[in-house]
Design a protein around this motif. Structure first.
Motif, PDB file in Angstrom:
ATOM      1  N   CYS A  92       0.846  -1.193   0.000  1.00 30.90           N
ATOM      2  CA  CYS A  92       0.000   0.000   0.000  1.00 30.90           C
ATOM      3  C   CYS A  92       0.881   1.241   0.000  1.00 30.90           C
ATOM      4  N   ASN A  93       0.586   2.192  -0.845  1.00 35.68           N
ATOM      5  CA  ASN A  93       1.378   3.409  -0.937  1.00 35.68           C
ATOM      6  C   ASN A  93       0.477   4.644  -0.987  1.00 35.68           C
ATOM      7  N   ASP A  94       0.991   5.727  -0.400  1.00 33.65           N
ATOM      8  CA  ASP A  94       0.359   7.048  -0.537  1.00 33.65           C
ATOM      9  C   ASP A  94      -1.069   7.078   0.001  1.00 33.65           C
ATOM     10  N   ASN A  95      -1.264   6.458   1.157  1.00 31.01           N
ATOM     11  CA  ASN A  95      -2.569   6.458   1.804  1.00 31.01           C
ATOM     12  C   ASN A  95      -2.535   7.292   3.076  1.00 31.01           C
ATOM     13  N   VAL A  96      -3.697   7.750   3.489  1.00 34.08           N
ATOM     14  CA  VAL A  96      -3.875   8.389   4.789  1.00 34.08           C
ATOM     15  C   VAL A  96      -4.944   7.617   5.548  1.00 34.08           C
ATOM     16  N   PHE A  97      -4.602   7.199   6.766  1.00 37.50           N
ATOM     17  CA  PHE A  97      -5.522   6.490   7.649  1.00 37.50           C
ATOM     18  C   PHE A  97      -5.708   7.371   8.881  1.00 37.50           C
ATOM     19  N   ALA A  98      -6.862   8.002   8.998  1.00 35.69           N
ATOM     20  CA  ALA A  98      -7.050   9.033  10.016  1.00 35.69           C
ATOM     21  C   ALA A  98      -8.182   8.687  10.970  1.00 35.69           C
ATOM     22  N   ARG A  99      -7.892   8.851  12.260  1.00 36.93           N
ATOM     23  CA  ARG A  99      -8.899   8.752  13.319  1.00 36.93           C
ATOM     24  C   ARG A  99      -9.608   7.404  13.331  1.00 36.93           C
ATOM     25  N   LEU A 100      -8.880   6.347  13.052  1.00 36.02           N
ATOM     26  CA  LEU A 100      -9.452   5.014  13.129  1.00 36.02           C
ATOM     27  C   LEU A 100      -9.367   4.494  14.565  1.00 36.02           C
ATOM     28  N   VAL A 101     -10.291   3.609  14.903  1.00 37.88           N
ATOM     29  CA  VAL A 101     -10.227   2.843  16.148  1.00 37.88           C
ATOM     30  C   VAL A 101     -10.158   1.376  15.759  1.00 37.88           C
ATOM     31  N   THR A 102      -9.121   0.677  16.222  1.00 39.68           N
ATOM     32  CA  THR A 102      -8.992  -0.761  15.973  1.00 39.68           C
ATOM     33  C   THR A 102      -8.866  -1.431  17.334  1.00 39.68           C
ATOM     34  N   ARG A 103      -9.898  -2.117  17.753  1.00 40.22           N
ATOM     35  CA  ARG A 103      -9.926  -2.662  19.124  1.00 40.22           C
ATOM     36  C   ARG A 103     -10.462  -4.082  19.156  1.00 40.22           C
ATOM     37  N   ASP A 104      -9.978  -4.832  20.135  1.00 39.12           N
ATOM     38  CA  ASP A 104     -10.501  -6.169  20.447  1.00 39.12           C
ATOM     39  C   ASP A 104     -10.464  -7.103  19.252  1.00 39.12           C
ATOM     40  N   ASN A 105      -9.441  -6.953  18.421  1.00 39.88           N
ATOM     41  CA  ASN A 105      -9.276  -7.858  17.293  1.00 39.88           C
ATOM     42  C   ASN A 105      -8.455  -9.075  17.689  1.00 39.88           C
ATOM     43  N   TYR A 106      -8.518 -10.122  16.839  1.00 35.84           N
ATOM     44  CA  TYR A 106      -7.832 -11.376  17.119  1.00 35.84           C
ATOM     45  C   TYR A 106      -6.436 -11.419  16.492  1.00 35.84           C
ATOM     46  N   GLU A 107      -5.885 -10.295  16.208  1.00 28.97           N
ATOM     47  CA  GLU A 107      -4.487 -10.102  15.800  1.00 28.97           C
ATOM     48  C   GLU A 107      -4.225  -8.606  15.924  1.00 28.97           C
ATOM     49  N   SER A 108      -3.156  -8.117  15.323  1.00 26.65           N
ATOM     50  CA  SER A 108      -2.807  -6.705  15.476  1.00 26.65           C
ATOM     51  C   SER A 108      -3.949  -5.792  15.040  1.00 26.65           C
ATOM     52  N   GLY A 109      -4.072  -4.673  15.729  1.00 21.22           N
ATOM     53  CA  GLY A 109      -5.131  -3.737  15.407  1.00 21.22           C
ATOM     54  C   GLY A 109      -4.970  -3.141  14.022  1.00 21.22           C
ATOM     55  N   PHE A 110      -3.751  -2.680  13.731  1.00 27.05           N
ATOM     56  CA  PHE A 110      -3.452  -2.102  12.415  1.00 27.05           C
ATOM     57  C   PHE A 110      -2.102  -2.642  11.989  1.00 27.05           C
ATOM     58  N   GLN A 111      -2.040  -3.238  10.802  1.00 29.57           N
ATOM     59  CA  GLN A 111      -0.761  -3.746  10.300  1.00 29.57           C
ATOM     60  C   GLN A 111      -0.528  -3.284   8.878  1.00 29.57           C
ATOM     61  N   LEU A 112       0.659  -2.708   8.656  1.00 25.46           N
ATOM     62  CA  LEU A 112       1.127  -2.279   7.339  1.00 25.46           C
ATOM     63  C   LEU A 112       2.376  -3.086   7.023  1.00 25.46           C
ATOM     64  N   GLN A 113       2.420  -3.704   5.853  1.00 28.12           N
ATOM     65  CA  GLN A 113       3.591  -4.509   5.534  1.00 28.12           C
ATOM     66  C   GLN A 113       3.807  -4.552   4.027  1.00 28.12           C
ATOM     67  N   GLY A 114       4.794  -5.327   3.604  1.00 29.50           N
ATOM     68  CA  GLY A 114       5.107  -5.441   2.193  1.00 29.50           C
ATOM     69  C   GLY A 114       5.775  -4.184   1.662  1.00 29.50           C
ATOM     70  N   ALA A 115       5.687  -3.981   0.354  1.00 24.77           N
ATOM     71  CA  ALA A 115       6.271  -2.800  -0.291  1.00 24.77           C
ATOM     72  C   ALA A 115       5.300  -1.640  -0.118  1.00 24.77           C
ATOM     73  N   SER A 116       5.448  -0.929   0.990  1.00 21.81           N
ATOM     74  CA  SER A 116       4.485   0.111   1.366  1.00 21.81           C
ATOM     75  C   SER A 116       5.218   1.365   1.807  1.00 21.81           C
ATOM     76  N   GLY A 117       4.953   2.465   1.145  1.00 20.17           N
ATOM     77  CA  GLY A 117       5.627   3.707   1.483  1.00 20.17           C
ATOM     78  C   GLY A 117       4.714   4.910   1.412  1.00 20.17           C
ATOM     79  N   ARG A 118       5.152   5.980   2.067  1.00 23.01           N
ATOM     80  CA  ARG A 118       4.477   7.285   2.046  1.00 23.01           C
ATOM     81  C   ARG A 118       3.046   7.204   2.577  1.00 23.01           C
ATOM     82  N   ASN A 119       2.860   6.425   3.624  1.00 22.59           N
ATOM     83  CA  ASN A 119       1.558   6.326   4.282  1.00 22.59           C
ATOM     84  C   ASN A 119       1.586   7.121   5.580  1.00 22.59           C
ATOM     85  N   LEU A 120       0.466   7.724   5.915  1.00 19.86           N
ATOM     86  CA  LEU A 120       0.312   8.456   7.164  1.00 19.86           C
ATOM     87  C   LEU A 120      -0.747   7.769   8.012  1.00 19.86           C
ATOM     88  N   VAL A 121      -0.364   7.351   9.226  1.00 16.52           N
ATOM     89  CA  VAL A 121      -1.299   6.825  10.219  1.00 16.52           C
ATOM     90  C   VAL A 121      -1.487   7.935  11.249  1.00 16.52           C
TER      91      VAL A 121
END
Length: 383
Positions: free
Chosen positions: A136-165
């Protein structure tokens, strides 16, 4: 780097979703769609998807595979002033047995492999990961809530750049299938890509770490972010394996040498270390951060050959404030200044202002005296 978006629905929405809608409808305000997936499937560059308030229980994860463009990103967010919860409890991958693995395509309440999106103001719960973004590239993820999930709340991986959390709240995430080994609040791991920024996040009470940069080979900037209460076995897992670091800034065998930067961040009352290189010998830069009351070392940067620079940091009321290698540059920190740095040396150790409701724009609440030196010494974070 992507800029901060306006509210996703502040512009006139081109596609509307509502719990009372119909996926055969045109997707207008008066005749909305029923599912977020139907809206995502219809979206093209420049579209604005506005989701009306309510709880959306999904049987398949929401998959984003179409990209926007630099000039026409695609927006997905809550209708102004309304709360949207996307519940992944019915996703089978969230209930993978102990020792099992989650197929890549089934990861996330939202699973994204696309670029140029602006995603905001959604609450993702009870899924096999909350938000999962790969390549994932050139994304904005703003004001998210990630709770009580059965793995990581938010995960960014692979060839991913220029993202704003931006202004993420991620808490209570756990992984029964691994007894706490890998569910973090926020993970940017197992990949590479320059220009990724984390700003204004709160990462708390997750089973493993608050933030994890395991095997991510490009620098990440983290600022004005808080990690606390991570690594405790609140779920009574057998053979508990949670690490319990506030900020884990590397890892792997061998760990890649990466110059992550952390500034104005706070790690407190985590089960293990506040901030750690986790074997990363790169030119890490930690500037004006604070650790308090962690179960292990406050600042742990002692990998052989470390090129880390620790400047103006503060450790309060910890058994071991710092562990550094001989090659680590350490200057102007509380342990360099000497004296006693305990609860009495700061204006307040009460985190309540920082852990309360966010401001109306989603930014962190003000905590002007939390862990601020009583004497006004210019060390540590200011929130």
């Amino acid at each position: 780097m992507a800029t901060v978006p306006a509210e996703a629905a502040a512009a006139t929405p081109t596609i509307v979703v509502a719990v009372t809608g119909d996926d055969s409808a045109p997707g207008t305000l008066s005749r909305p769609l029923r599912t977020i997936q139907a809206a995502v499937d219809r979206a093209k560059p420049g579209d604005v998807i506005a989701v009306r308030g309510g709880t959306y229980a999904v049987d398949d994860n929401i998959t984003i595979s179409t990209s926007g463009t630099a000039s026409q990103p695609i927006s997905l967010g809550a209708y102004p002033g309304e709360r949207v919860v996307v519940d992944g409890e019915r996703l089978p991958a969230g209930h993978t047995p102990v020792g099992g693995s989650i197929p890549r395509a089934e990861r996330g309440v939202i699973h994204q492999e696309a670029s140029h999106w602006r995603v905001s103001d959604l609450e993702l719960v009870n899924g096999p990961y909350g938000y999962y973004c790969d390549n994932c590239n050139d994304n904005v993820f703003a004001r998210l809530v990630t709770r009580d999930n059965y793995e990581s709340g938010f995960q960014l991986q692979g060839a991913s750049g220029r993202n704003l959390v931006l202004d993420l709240d991620s808490h209570g995430n756990r992984d029964p299938r691994k007894n706490g080994e890998s569910a973090d609040g926020l993970a940017i791991k197992e990949g590479s890509g320059t220009g990724n920024v984390v700003r204004g996040a709160r990462l708390w009470n997750n089973v493993d770490d608050g933030f994890d940069a395991w095997k991510f080979a490009s620098p990440v900037l983290i600022e004005n972010t808080v990690a606390y209460g991570n690594g405790f076995n609140r779920w009574n897992f057998p053979d508990f394996a949670g690490d319990g670091n506030g900020f884990k800034l590397g890892g792997g065998t061998p760990a890649p040498a990466v110059a992550h930067a952390v500034r104005d961040a706070i790690a407190f009352r985590n089960a293990a270390k506040g901030m750690t290189d986790n074997g990363n010998p790169g030119a890490l830069a930690l500037t004006r951060n604070t650790t308090y009351g962690n179960g292990g070392t406050g600042f742990d940067f002692d990998v052989p050959g470390s090129r880390a620079v620790l400047d103006g940091n503060l450790s309060v009321a910890e058994r071991t404030p710092v562990a550094v290698a001989g090659s680590t540059v350490s200057r102007g920190n509380s342990w360099n200044l000497g004296g006693t740095w305990d609860a009495a040396s700061v204006l307040s150790t009460d985190p309540a202002p920082l852990t309360g409701p966010r401001r109306s724009d989603g930014s962190l609440p003000s905590a002007p005296v939390f862990l601020v030196p009583r004497a006004g010494t210019p060390v540590g974070a200011r929130v």
